[in-house]
Scaffold this motif. Sequence first.
Motif, PDB file in Angstrom:
ATOM      1  N   ALA A   4       0.828  -1.212   0.000  1.00  0.00           N
ATOM      2  CA  ALA A   4       0.000   0.000   0.000  1.00  0.00           C
ATOM      3  C   ALA A   4       0.865   1.266   0.000  1.00  0.00           C
ATOM      4  CB  ALA A   4      -0.937   0.001   1.200  1.00  0.00           C
ATOM      5  N   ASP A   5       1.986   1.214   0.705  1.00  0.00           N
ATOM      6  CA  ASP A   5       2.866   2.378   0.806  1.00  0.00           C
ATOM      7  C   ASP A   5       4.124   2.241  -0.044  1.00  0.00           C
ATOM      8  OD1 ASP A   5       1.188   3.723   2.579  1.00  0.00           O
ATOM      9  OD2 ASP A   5       2.081   2.746   4.323  1.00  0.00           O
ATOM     10  N   ASP A   6       4.161   1.248  -0.925  1.00  0.00           N
ATOM     11  CA  ASP A   6       5.333   1.017  -1.776  1.00  0.00           C
ATOM     12  C   ASP A   6       6.633   1.014  -0.986  1.00  0.00           C
ATOM     13  OD1 ASP A   6       3.973   0.677  -4.163  1.00  0.00           O
ATOM     14  OD2 ASP A   6       3.944   2.830  -4.576  1.00  0.00           O
ATOM     15  N   ARG A   7       6.697   0.145  -0.001  1.00  0.00           N
ATOM     16  CA  ARG A   7       7.927   0.034   0.769  1.00  0.00           C
ATOM     17  C   ARG A   7       8.204  -1.428   1.096  1.00  0.00           C
ATOM     18  NH1 ARG A   7       7.290   1.415   7.027  1.00  0.00           N
ATOM     19  NH2 ARG A   7       5.357   0.312   7.400  1.00  0.00           N
ATOM     20  N   LEU A   8       9.458  -1.719   1.273  1.00  0.00           N
ATOM     21  CA  LEU A   8       9.922  -3.045   1.630  1.00  0.00           C
ATOM     22  C   LEU A   8      10.454  -2.969   3.049  1.00  0.00           C
ATOM     23  CD1 LEU A   8      10.765  -5.965   0.798  1.00  0.00           C
ATOM     24  CD2 LEU A   8      12.934  -4.959   0.047  1.00  0.00           C
ATOM     25  N   ILE A   9       9.918  -3.802   3.924  1.00  0.00           N
ATOM     26  CA  ILE A   9      10.386  -3.840   5.309  1.00  0.00           C
ATOM     27  C   ILE A   9      11.337  -5.023   5.434  1.00  0.00           C
ATOM     28  CG2 ILE A   9       9.739  -4.031   7.728  1.00  0.00           C
ATOM     29  CD1 ILE A   9       6.912  -3.037   6.855  1.00  0.00           C
ATOM     30  N   VAL A  10      12.561  -4.751   5.877  1.00  0.00           N
ATOM     31  CA  VAL A  10      13.567  -5.795   6.044  1.00  0.00           C
ATOM     32  C   VAL A  10      13.903  -5.900   7.523  1.00  0.00           C
ATOM     33  CG1 VAL A  10      15.913  -6.550   5.460  1.00  0.00           C
ATOM     34  CG2 VAL A  10      14.526  -5.332   3.753  1.00  0.00           C
ATOM     35  N   TYR A  11      13.575  -7.046   8.116  1.00  0.00           N
ATOM     36  CA  TYR A  11      13.952  -7.334   9.497  1.00  0.00           C
ATOM     37  C   TYR A  11      15.297  -8.047   9.432  1.00  0.00           C
ATOM     38  CZ  TYR A  11       9.093  -6.348  10.583  1.00  0.00           C
ATOM     39  OH  TYR A  11       7.869  -5.748  10.712  1.00  0.00           O
ATOM     40  N   ARG A  12      16.291  -7.473  10.093  1.00  0.00           N
ATOM     41  CA  ARG A  12      17.619  -8.063  10.051  1.00  0.00           C
ATOM     42  C   ARG A  12      18.399  -7.663  11.280  1.00  0.00           C
ATOM     43  NH1 ARG A  12      18.734  -3.254  10.921  1.00  0.00           N
ATOM     44  NH2 ARG A  12      19.875  -1.919   9.530  1.00  0.00           N
ATOM     45  N   ARG A  13      19.434  -8.443  11.557  1.00  0.00           N
ATOM     46  CA  ARG A  13      20.384  -8.053  12.586  1.00  0.00           C
ATOM     47  C   ARG A  13      21.156  -6.866  12.026  1.00  0.00           C
ATOM     48  NH1 ARG A  13      20.360  -9.437  17.478  1.00  0.00           N
ATOM     49  NH2 ARG A  13      22.568  -9.729  17.563  1.00  0.00           N
ATOM     50  N   PRO A  14      21.420  -5.854  12.830  1.00  0.00           N
ATOM     51  CA  PRO A  14      22.149  -4.695  12.330  1.00  0.00           C
ATOM     52  C   PRO A  14      23.453  -5.111  11.649  1.00  0.00           C
ATOM     53  CG  PRO A  14      21.296  -4.259  14.520  1.00  0.00           C
ATOM     54  CD  PRO A  14      21.054  -5.718  14.238  1.00  0.00           C
ATOM     55  N   ASP A  15      23.631  -4.648  10.423  1.00  0.00           N
ATOM     56  CA  ASP A  15      24.797  -5.026   9.628  1.00  0.00           C
ATOM     57  C   ASP A  15      25.015  -3.947   8.567  1.00  0.00           C
ATOM     58  OD1 ASP A  15      26.568  -6.075   7.707  1.00  0.00           O
ATOM     59  OD2 ASP A  15      25.769  -8.099   7.905  1.00  0.00           O
ATOM     60  N   SER A  16      26.082  -3.181   8.701  1.00  0.00           N
ATOM     61  CA  SER A  16      26.324  -2.074   7.774  1.00  0.00           C
ATOM     62  C   SER A  16      26.554  -2.573   6.345  1.00  0.00           C
ATOM     63  CB  SER A  16      27.506  -1.230   8.238  1.00  0.00           C
ATOM     64  OG  SER A  16      28.680  -2.017   8.297  1.00  0.00           O
ATOM     65  N   ARG A  17      27.126  -3.763   6.168  1.00  0.00           N
ATOM     66  CA  ARG A  17      27.343  -4.299   4.817  1.00  0.00           C
ATOM     67  C   ARG A  17      26.010  -4.597   4.133  1.00  0.00           C
ATOM     68  NH1 ARG A  17      30.581  -9.334   5.553  1.00  0.00           N
ATOM     69  NH2 ARG A  17      29.370  -9.322   7.459  1.00  0.00           N
ATOM     70  N   LEU A  18      25.064  -5.156   4.881  1.00  0.00           N
ATOM     71  CA  LEU A  18      23.739  -5.426   4.312  1.00  0.00           C
ATOM     72  C   LEU A  18      23.047  -4.110   3.967  1.00  0.00           C
ATOM     73  CD1 LEU A  18      21.428  -7.333   3.524  1.00  0.00           C
ATOM     74  CD2 LEU A  18      20.662  -7.213   5.898  1.00  0.00           C
ATOM     75  N   ASN A  19      23.141  -3.140   4.840  1.00  0.00           N
ATOM     76  CA  ASN A  19      22.531  -1.831   4.577  1.00  0.00           C
ATOM     77  C   ASN A  19      23.058  -1.246   3.275  1.00  0.00           C
ATOM     78  OD1 ASN A  19      21.461  -2.274   7.110  1.00  0.00           O
ATOM     79  ND2 ASN A  19      22.551  -0.602   8.091  1.00  0.00           N
ATOM     80  N   THR A  20      24.362  -1.300   3.080  1.00  0.00           N
ATOM     81  CA  THR A  20      24.982  -0.770   1.866  1.00  0.00           C
ATOM     82  C   THR A  20      24.522  -1.549   0.639  1.00  0.00           C
ATOM     83  OG1 THR A  20      26.908  -0.050   3.129  1.00  0.00           O
ATOM     84  CG2 THR A  20      27.196  -0.266   0.750  1.00  0.00           C
ATOM     85  N   ALA A  21      24.474  -2.868   0.757  1.00  0.00           N
ATOM     86  CA  ALA A  21      24.036  -3.705  -0.365  1.00  0.00           C
ATOM     87  C   ALA A  21      22.597  -3.403  -0.742  1.00  0.00           C
ATOM     88  CB  ALA A  21      24.202  -5.181  -0.026  1.00  0.00           C
ATOM     89  N   LEU A  22      21.727  -3.252   0.241  1.00  0.00           N
ATOM     90  CA  LEU A  22      20.319  -2.939  -0.036  1.00  0.00           C
ATOM     91  C   LEU A  22      20.184  -1.566  -0.691  1.00  0.00           C
ATOM     92  CD1 LEU A  22      18.578  -4.324   3.168  1.00  0.00           C
ATOM     93  CD2 LEU A  22      18.271  -5.155   0.829  1.00  0.00           C
ATOM     94  N   ALA A  23      20.952  -0.611  -0.202  1.00  0.00           N
ATOM     95  CA  ALA A  23      20.889   0.745  -0.764  1.00  0.00           C
ATOM     96  C   ALA A  23      21.324   0.751  -2.222  1.00  0.00           C
ATOM     97  CB  ALA A  23      21.745   1.697   0.061  1.00  0.00           C
ATOM     98  N   GLY A  24      22.249  -0.127  -2.587  1.00  0.00           N
ATOM     99  CA  GLY A  24      22.766  -0.164  -3.943  1.00  0.00           C
ATOM    100  C   GLY A  24      21.916  -0.935  -4.939  1.00  0.00           C
ATOM    101  N   LEU A  25      20.831  -1.549  -4.483  1.00  0.00           N
ATOM    102  CA  LEU A  25      20.001  -2.345  -5.384  1.00  0.00           C
ATOM    103  C   LEU A  25      19.112  -1.518  -6.304  1.00  0.00           C
ATOM    104  CD1 LEU A  25      18.845  -5.305  -3.101  1.00  0.00           C
ATOM    105  CD2 LEU A  25      20.540  -5.345  -4.930  1.00  0.00           C
TER     106      LEU A  25
END
Length: 112
Positions: A4-25
Amino acid sequence: MDTADDRLIVYRRPDSRLNTALAGLGLGVHVDLQDAPRSRKEMRATHDRLVPLVGNATGYRIVSVSTGGDELGFTRGVAEVGVNGDLQRAKRELGAKFGDRIQVDAVEPPAG
């Protein structure tokens, strides 16, 4: 996923590498990163320690064990334990063994 709000919710353990990878998609939707207090592996380990206790308690009966849905499982990192019988005893005894990794609630006994 919240369509409904065009967003993806990602539940994850805090991880800066994952954050960077998601941002780059370049997904074209807002990515909402939610910190999970425990990993799926940790939650599964708690679940697997609880299952043998089903039918092996005194004063209460463990009826169900679940790693929960979004609210309990991912955001709070707890396994749900449904019991009938002496709820306070179950909370006290299971809480001593599992601490904040579980939530104990009263449930109806299974039919039959």
